[in-house]
Design a protein around this motif. Structure first.
Motif, PDB file in Angstrom:
ATOM      1  N   GLU A  30      57.521  -9.465  49.989  1.00 29.03           N
ATOM      2  CA  GLU A  30      57.220  -8.255  49.224  1.00 29.03           C
ATOM      3  C   GLU A  30      57.802  -7.020  49.925  1.00 29.03           C
ATOM      4  O   GLU A  30      58.395  -6.146  49.287  1.00 29.03           O
ATOM      5  N   GLU A  31      57.640  -6.961  51.237  1.00 29.47           N
ATOM      6  CA  GLU A  31      58.175  -5.831  52.001  1.00 29.47           C
ATOM      7  C   GLU A  31      59.701  -5.860  52.032  1.00 29.47           C
ATOM      8  O   GLU A  31      60.347  -4.809  51.962  1.00 29.47           O
ATOM      9  N   ILE A  32      60.270  -7.053  52.131  1.00 29.12           N
ATOM     10  CA  ILE A  32      61.733  -7.187  52.117  1.00 29.12           C
ATOM     11  C   ILE A  32      62.280  -6.744  50.762  1.00 29.12           C
ATOM     12  O   ILE A  32      63.266  -6.015  50.683  1.00 29.12           O
ATOM     13  N   PRO A  37      65.450  -3.557  59.252  1.00 29.44           N
ATOM     14  CA  PRO A  37      66.539  -3.029  58.436  1.00 29.44           C
ATOM     15  C   PRO A  37      67.280  -1.844  59.042  1.00 29.44           C
ATOM     16  O   PRO A  37      66.793  -1.167  59.942  1.00 29.44           O
ATOM     17  N   THR A  38      68.450  -1.604  58.471  1.00 28.74           N
ATOM     18  CA  THR A  38      69.333  -0.540  58.932  1.00 28.74           C
ATOM     19  C   THR A  38      68.782   0.846  58.641  1.00 28.74           C
ATOM     20  O   THR A  38      68.808   1.723  59.500  1.00 28.74           O
ATOM     21  N   LEU A  39      68.301   1.057  57.440  1.00 27.04           N
ATOM     22  CA  LEU A  39      67.983   2.399  56.972  1.00 27.04           C
ATOM     23  C   LEU A  39      66.487   2.636  56.798  1.00 27.04           C
ATOM     24  O   LEU A  39      66.068   3.416  55.944  1.00 27.04           O
ATOM     25  N   GLN A  55      60.592   0.806  59.207  1.00 18.39           N
ATOM     26  CA  GLN A  55      59.544  -0.190  58.970  1.00 18.39           C
ATOM     27  C   GLN A  55      60.103  -1.604  59.083  1.00 18.39           C
ATOM     28  O   GLN A  55      61.043  -1.967  58.372  1.00 18.39           O
ATOM     29  N   VAL A  56      59.535  -2.397  59.967  1.00 22.73           N
ATOM     30  CA  VAL A  56      59.874  -3.810  60.066  1.00 22.73           C
ATOM     31  C   VAL A  56      59.224  -4.519  58.879  1.00 22.73           C
ATOM     32  O   VAL A  56      58.050  -4.293  58.578  1.00 22.73           O
ATOM     33  N   ARG A  57      59.988  -5.348  58.192  1.00 20.88           N
ATOM     34  CA  ARG A  57      59.509  -6.032  56.981  1.00 20.88           C
ATOM     35  C   ARG A  57      59.187  -7.483  57.338  1.00 20.88           C
ATOM     36  O   ARG A  57      60.072  -8.207  57.792  1.00 20.88           O
TER      37      ARG A  57
END
Length: 106
Positions: free
Chosen positions: A27-29, A16-18, A21-23
């Protein structure tokens, strides 16, 4: 956030941009988009290219700009790449990478 996450494959990866943490799962997304959407973003695609890799894989890349309600004076420009895969449920995002531009574009 649930509507956004529904666009992602069960096997999706979000860089993600902001967030640093790589998702790697839904659930993480969803956690990322819950936080992101609280800022009430308004996005504009500045440049994009779409290429068909195969009948069931498409890549879409470009630059978008977000303006957030919590900081209306600042635009956030980022480059993006989406990899879409045709699944039984339709087209889903398999990979999404978005990162701030290293140089500010006027």
């Amino acid at each position: 956030p649930q509507k956004v996450v529904a666009c992602y494959s069960d096997e999706a990866i979000l860089i993600p941009t902001l967030s640093n943490q790589v998702r790697c799962n839904k659930e993480e997304i969803q956690d990322y988009f819950t936080q992101f959407l609280q800022k009430r973003p308004q996005g504009t695609i500045e440049l994009e290219q779409t290429r068909e890799i195969s009948e069931d894989v498409v890549i879409n890349s470009g630059i978008y700009t977000f303006r957030f309600d919590d900081d209306a004076a600042t635009d956030t420009q980022a480059r993006f790449t989406f990899l879409y895969k045709k699944e039984a449920q339709g087209w889903k995002i398999l990979e999404h990478h978005s990162s701030l531009l290293p140089e500010v574009v006027a």
